[in-house]
Enzyme design. Structure first.
Site, short mmCIF file in Angstrom:
data_model
loop_
_atom_site.label_atom_id
_atom_site.label_comp_id
_atom_site.label_asym_id
_atom_site.label_seq_id
_atom_site.Cartn_x
_atom_site.Cartn_y
_atom_site.Cartn_z
N PRO A 79 -22.74 -8.61 -18.09
CA PRO A 79 -23.03 -8.47 -16.66
C PRO A 79 -21.77 -8.20 -15.85
O PRO A 79 -20.71 -8.79 -16.11
CB PRO A 79 -23.63 -9.83 -16.29
CG PRO A 79 -24.18 -10.36 -17.56
CD PRO A 79 -23.26 -9.87 -18.65
N CYS A 80 -21.90 -7.29 -14.88
CA CYS A 80 -20.73 -6.87 -14.10
C CYS A 80 -20.73 -7.41 -12.68
O CYS A 80 -19.79 -7.16 -11.93
CB CYS A 80 -20.64 -5.35 -14.06
SG CYS A 80 -22.00 -4.55 -13.16
#
Length: 378
Positions: A79-80
């Site tokens: 996840p960014c």
């Protein structure tokens, strides 16, 4: 090649990998059950392990499944949101450390190849590493330099015939005893434009939800006919739903422009009639002759970033002002085209459209991933 896909979401990245005769995603892991369930429907032959990889039981399940199937390649797209410019960028956001579980799996499996993909700001994001603040790329080098050739790149997917400007950080690793080093594919030109991707799709009117039916049909007399034509192209080519005041200002907004630059009578306003104060990349139409702007998770709203169809001049109103078509956000089908997803992607027809929109907005265009794997899959 047998791949393990970590933080797999619904498998946007791997949409083309089944085209290779010698490439298979055999194990996948996703934390959120709704996403994992959809992934399994799209890719029924993959062993999807749903759960939090930071929990030891789930990690061991992933590791054992990889060993049982002789996984030799790891693809990780953690996840960014913790490091994205579109997020809050909270220092030491726990999501920024999730890449450490990919690193742990690399140590345990010693795969031939590794792909880690994230936002460009991954390179300037720090985590606490043995109690010390260290940049993520430095952590990767400290952990894996002894066993892997590591290349870190920032690419724009529009350099690879994807009709969308989307910058991503790409880390490619090749185990030191493997002769063929994994490298980026060559860039390609000319770029693919919005017109190339969706320019042949006929006009689609939005559905306006907050005006009487008679007024709506006077505003869009061809709505039903255009809707039937749209859905005949794809069940995902559904007219978006908007409110009148936003549709109306977009009808007066030229291709590539924002409604904030319209004449005062046709600028964005709130429900109470007060002017909207917003960024000039909102209430904005795309351009026909360039790649699309980056598709975001919030792609359903006219008031969000660069979401509105380019449109075409339709004629003039009673005051002689030009009216433009497609005063709406892109349909999900158009977004799929912009994201380079294949037309035959195996999405169950009962999948909720709003869920798909958000998930696809998180993904990396799969055409780039296909070209990346072509470098080592021959």
């Amino acid at each position: 090649m047998k791949i393990a896909s970590l933080f797999a979401n619904i498998g946007v990245a791997e949409a083309y990998l089944n085209e290779f005769s010698n490439v298979r995603v055999v194990v996948a892991n996703e934390f959120i059950k709704r996403r994992a369930d959809l992934y399994q429907k799209i890719y029924p032959e993959t062993n999807m392990i749903c759960g939090d990889i930071t929990h030891e039981k789930i990690y061991q399940s992933v590791l054992q499944a990889c060993r049982n199937t002789n996984v030799d390649t790891i693809m990780a797209t953690p996840p960014c949101q913790g490091m994205s410019t579109a997020g809050q960028k909270i220092k030491f956001d726990e999501r920024n450390s999730l890449v450490m579980y990919a690193i742990r799996l690399i140590h345990d499996l010693k795969p031939k190849y590794v792909l880690i993909e994230n936002v460009p700001d991954f390179r300037i994001t720090s985590i606490l590493y043995h109690g010390v603040e260290v940049l993520l790329p430095e952590v990767i080098h400290k952990e894996l330099d002894a066993d892997y050739h590591i290349d870190i790149h920032v690419i724009n997917t529009d350099d690879y015939k994807v009709p969308q400007t989307r910058e991503r950080m790409i880390i490619l690793m090749t185990r030191n005893d493997i002769e063929k080093i994994w490298t980026l594919p060559p860039t390609e030109s000319p770029k693919v434009t919005v017109f190339d991707a969706i320019g042949k799709i006929p006009i689609i009117d939005p559905f306006v939800k907050d005006i009487p039916e008679q007024q709506f049909h006077k505003m869009f007399p061809l709505y039903e006919e255009r809707k039937r034509q749209a859905i005949s192209l794809s069940p995902w080519n559904i007219p978006p739903v908007h409110v009148f005041r936003q549709v109306r200002v977009m009808q007066y907004t030229p291709t590539g422009k924002t409604a904030f630059d319209n004449a005062p009578a046709h600028r964005p306003m709130k429900k109470d009639g007060m002017p909207v104060r917003g960024y000039h990349n909102t209430y904005k139409r795309q351009n026909w002759d360039t790649p699309a702007y980056t598709v975001t998770m919030d792609n359903r709203k006219i008031s969000s970033q660069n979401n509105v169809h380019p449109g075409r001049p339709l004629g003039r109103d009673e005051n002689g002002e030009i009216i433009y078509s497609d005063a709406r956000t892109l349909t999900l089908y158009e977004i799929m085209k912009i994201m380079s997803l294949p037309d035959d992607w195996n999405i169950p027809i009962d999948t909720e459209e709003s869920f798909l929109r958000r998930i696809i907005g998180e993904g990396i265009p799969p055409l780039f991933i296909k070209k990346l794997f072509r470098q080592i899959a021959r």
